[in-house]
Design an enzyme around this catalytic site. Structure first.
Site, PDB file in Angstrom:
ATOM      1  N   SER A 125      32.408 -61.809 -12.026  1.00 36.76           N
ATOM      2  CA  SER A 125      31.886 -61.881 -10.654  1.00 36.76           C
ATOM      3  C   SER A 125      30.999 -60.709 -10.277  1.00 36.76           C
ATOM      4  O   SER A 125      31.272 -59.552 -10.635  1.00 36.76           O
ATOM      5  CB  SER A 125      33.063 -61.932  -9.677  1.00 36.76           C
ATOM      6  OG  SER A 125      32.619 -61.760  -8.356  1.00 36.76           O
ATOM      7  N   GLU A 127      31.061 -59.481  -7.520  1.00 34.27           N
ATOM      8  CA  GLU A 127      31.897 -58.606  -6.682  1.00 34.27           C
ATOM      9  C   GLU A 127      32.216 -57.302  -7.407  1.00 34.27           C
ATOM     10  O   GLU A 127      32.534 -56.296  -6.776  1.00 34.27           O
ATOM     11  CB  GLU A 127      33.201 -59.319  -6.311  1.00 34.27           C
ATOM     12  CG  GLU A 127      33.074 -60.283  -5.146  1.00 34.27           C
ATOM     13  CD  GLU A 127      32.874 -59.571  -3.804  1.00 34.27           C
ATOM     14  OE1 GLU A 127      33.690 -58.718  -3.458  1.00 34.27           O
ATOM     15  OE2 GLU A 127      31.889 -59.876  -3.114  1.00 34.27           O
ATOM     16  N   TYR A 148      40.524 -58.417  -5.788  1.00 29.62           N
ATOM     17  CA  TYR A 148      39.857 -59.528  -6.482  1.00 29.62           C
ATOM     18  C   TYR A 148      38.847 -58.971  -7.485  1.00 29.62           C
ATOM     19  O   TYR A 148      38.821 -59.368  -8.658  1.00 29.62           O
ATOM     20  CB  TYR A 148      39.149 -60.450  -5.470  1.00 29.62           C
ATOM     21  CG  TYR A 148      38.245 -61.447  -6.141  1.00 29.62           C
ATOM     22  CD1 TYR A 148      38.760 -62.605  -6.717  1.00 29.62           C
ATOM     23  CD2 TYR A 148      36.874 -61.214  -6.247  1.00 29.62           C
ATOM     24  CE1 TYR A 148      37.929 -63.507  -7.371  1.00 29.62           C
ATOM     25  CE2 TYR A 148      36.040 -62.104  -6.899  1.00 29.62           C
ATOM     26  CZ  TYR A 148      36.564 -63.250  -7.453  1.00 29.62           C
ATOM     27  OH  TYR A 148      35.748 -64.133  -8.111  1.00 29.62           O
TER      28      TYR A 148
HETATM   29  N1  GDD Z   1      34.688 -66.453   3.859  1.00 25.78           N
HETATM   30  C1  GDD Z   1      34.091 -65.942   4.950  1.00 25.78           C
HETATM   31  N2  GDD Z   1      34.435 -66.446   6.176  1.00 25.78           N
HETATM   32  N3  GDD Z   1      33.171 -64.968   4.793  1.00 25.78           N
HETATM   33  C2  GDD Z   1      32.559 -64.487   5.908  1.00 25.78           C
HETATM   34  C3  GDD Z   1      32.858 -64.971   7.184  1.00 25.78           C
HETATM   35  C4  GDD Z   1      33.851 -65.992   7.325  1.00 25.78           C
HETATM   36  O1  GDD Z   1      34.173 -66.444   8.415  1.00 25.78           O
HETATM   37  N4  GDD Z   1      32.088 -64.303   8.078  1.00 25.78           N
HETATM   38  C5  GDD Z   1      31.328 -63.454   7.397  1.00 25.78           C
HETATM   39  N5  GDD Z   1      31.615 -63.549   6.068  1.00 25.78           N
HETATM   40  C6  GDD Z   1      31.011 -62.729   5.004  1.00 25.78           C
HETATM   41  C7  GDD Z   1      32.031 -62.046   4.107  1.00 25.78           C
HETATM   42  O2  GDD Z   1      32.541 -60.870   4.717  1.00 25.78           O
HETATM   43  C8  GDD Z   1      31.179 -61.776   2.870  1.00 25.78           C
HETATM   44  O3  GDD Z   1      30.495 -60.568   3.014  1.00 25.78           O
HETATM   45  C9  GDD Z   1      30.176 -62.943   2.849  1.00 25.78           C
HETATM   46  O4  GDD Z   1      30.287 -63.570   4.143  1.00 25.78           O
HETATM   47  C10 GDD Z   1      30.450 -63.983   1.776  1.00 25.78           C
HETATM   48  O5  GDD Z   1      31.814 -64.357   1.852  1.00 25.78           O
HETATM   49  P1  GDD Z   1      32.391 -65.572   0.955  1.00 25.78           P
HETATM   50  O6  GDD Z   1      31.593 -66.794   1.165  1.00 25.78           O
HETATM   51  O7  GDD Z   1      33.863 -65.635   1.239  1.00 25.78           O
HETATM   52  O8  GDD Z   1      32.118 -65.115  -0.539  1.00 25.78           O
HETATM   53  P2  GDD Z   1      32.306 -63.702  -1.281  1.00 25.78           P
HETATM   54  O9  GDD Z   1      30.951 -63.096  -1.422  1.00 25.78           O
HETATM   55  O10 GDD Z   1      33.348 -62.886  -0.640  1.00 25.78           O
HETATM   56  O11 GDD Z   1      32.863 -64.136  -2.698  1.00 25.78           O
HETATM   57  C11 GDD Z   1      32.315 -65.263  -3.393  1.00 25.78           C
HETATM   58  O12 GDD Z   1      31.333 -64.842  -4.314  1.00 25.78           O
HETATM   59  C12 GDD Z   1      31.807 -64.047  -5.417  1.00 25.78           C
HETATM   60  C13 GDD Z   1      30.617 -63.694  -6.280  1.00 25.78           C
HETATM   61  O13 GDD Z   1      29.890 -62.668  -5.686  1.00 25.78           O
HETATM   62  C14 GDD Z   1      33.484 -65.987  -4.090  1.00 25.78           C
HETATM   63  O14 GDD Z   1      33.036 -67.215  -4.581  1.00 25.78           O
HETATM   64  C15 GDD Z   1      34.032 -65.162  -5.241  1.00 25.78           C
HETATM   65  O15 GDD Z   1      35.010 -65.931  -5.932  1.00 25.78           O
HETATM   66  C16 GDD Z   1      32.880 -64.810  -6.189  1.00 25.78           C
HETATM   67  O16 GDD Z   1      33.331 -64.052  -7.280  1.00 25.78           O
END
Ligand code: GDD
Length: 328
Positions: A125, A127, A148
């Site tokens: 990832s 991340e 994570y």
């Molecule tokens: N989930 C979520 N929900 N995220 C939010 C929200 C909300 O209401 N509001 C703002 N965000 C912001 C999070 O703080 C983060 O910075 C960004 O939106 C993306 O959040 P996610 O869609 O939950 O994805 P992620 O970036 O944390 O993680 C995803 O991508 C990774 C690869 O970079 C996941 O799919 C991981 O499994 C993956 O490894």
């Protein structure tokens, strides 16, 4: 017939990989966890395919993985299983480490012991880059900001160690954010397209989000799957960054989705601290030059095409919901 074993097969990327490997003529074995509620929705369209076989197991349970690898001896093993939600990893850190990190060692050990010629790839990832600023590529230093990401880093190094120690064909697919109509509804892109289409049809009033300033590199799961297919089939195992090379903020994503539906996001979105993370990753953007150069991969979907497909799919869902509601 070539065989592939895919864990996390009921998830978003797992389901796209099933489609891809079936279309290439593979016999596909998928690992699914026992659940009291249905968890195979993403495979509904392909369930009756004779070349798809689902097996019960769990990547945190070495015995289940070892038995399946010993019995199937697949040509390829793609590990998509994980506790994949970053914010939730702050609530369940120990489980997340087992499911997203230590589990990779279970897979590698099962292969080393029972089927050493099986090729392996795990979904690593972006991340892991955490607070290291973009653009990020295979040389970028890691600075994980969640358990994570720490777990993913453990899995990443386990893959490299098994490659060096045992000469196994194992690779890391360092995936940036991956989206599609099959994205889970608690990840931010899908949460936005689902809510905006429901708001448009009067099924919902507000959308509550966390940090809208976070910036991400969003790709279509179709393209991510194509990249994974190329990496595992390459003659030399290696680690590759997979992403679009384009970065947008959560705010920009919301603005685009609402404006495509003729609405102003500011009228509907409110902030809820519940969705903030204890330590945030501010900006992720890939430099995918290596995979483009070495393996000839390039994404089929543009950012706008991805957004359009997600809106169209969620609008269909919202219309069905409205029909049911209106006839009650
Ligand atoms: N989930 C979520 N929900 N995220 C939010 C929200 C909300 O209401 N509001 C703002 N965000 C912001 C999070 O703080 C983060 O910075 C960004 O939106 C993306 O959040 P996610 O869609 O939950 O994805 P992620 O970036 O944390 O993680 C995803 O991508 C990774 C690869 O970079 C996941 O799919 C991981 O499994 C993956 O490894």
């Amino acid at each position: 017939m070539n065989t592939v074993f895919i864990t996390g097969v009921t998830g978003q990327v797992g389901s796209y990989l099933v489609d891809l490997f079936l279309s290439k003529g593979y016999m596909v074995y998928g690992l699914k966890r026992r659940s009291s509620s249905l968890n195979t929705e993403r495979l509904n369209h392909t369930f009756s395919n004779q070349n798809l076989k689902l097996e019960y197991g769990d990547v945190t349970d070495y015995s289940s993985i070892a038995n399946l690898v010993a019995n199937i001896k697949p040509d390829l093993f793609v590990n998509c299983a994980a506790q994949s939600h970053v914010r939730v990893s702050f609530d369940i850190p120990c489980y997340t480490f087992d499911a997203s990190g230590a589990s990779v060692i279970n897979c590698l050990e099962a292969i080393r012991t029972h089927s050493p010629s099986t090729r392996f790839i795990t979904m690593s990832s972006s991340e892991m880059f955490g607070s290291t600023p973009p653009p990020q590529n295979e040389q970028t230093p890691f600075h994980p900001r969640s358990i994570y990401a720490v777990a993913k880093l453990a899995g990443y190094y386990a893959v490299i160690n098994y490659r060096e120690a045992y000469n196994m064909h194992c690779s890391n697919a360092i995936c940036f954010n991956t989206e599609s109509p099959r994205r889970g509804e608690t990840f931010v892109t899908r949460k936005i397209t689902r809510a905006a289409t429901r708001i448009k049809l009067g099924l919902q009033d507000k959308l509550y989000l966390g940090n809208m300033d976070a910036r991400r590199d969003w790709s279509h799961a179709y393209d991510t799957s194509e990249a994974i297919f190329r990496i595992i089939n390459a003659s030399t195992p290696d680690d590759y960054v997979i992403g679009s090379g384009e970065m947008h903020s959560v705010k920009e994503f919301a603005e685009l989705v609402f404006s495509k539906l003729g609405m102003d996001y500011k009228d509907y979105i409110e902030t809820d601290p519940h969705y903030y993370r204890a330590s945030e990753v501010d900006a992720l953007c890939s430099n995918p030059t290596k995979i483009k150069t070495n393996l000839g991969w390039s994404p089929k979907y543009s950012y706008e095409q991805l957004v359009d497909e997600m809106i169209a799919s969620d609008m269909e869902l919202a219309k069905r919901e409205k029909l049911i509601k209106d006839h009650k």
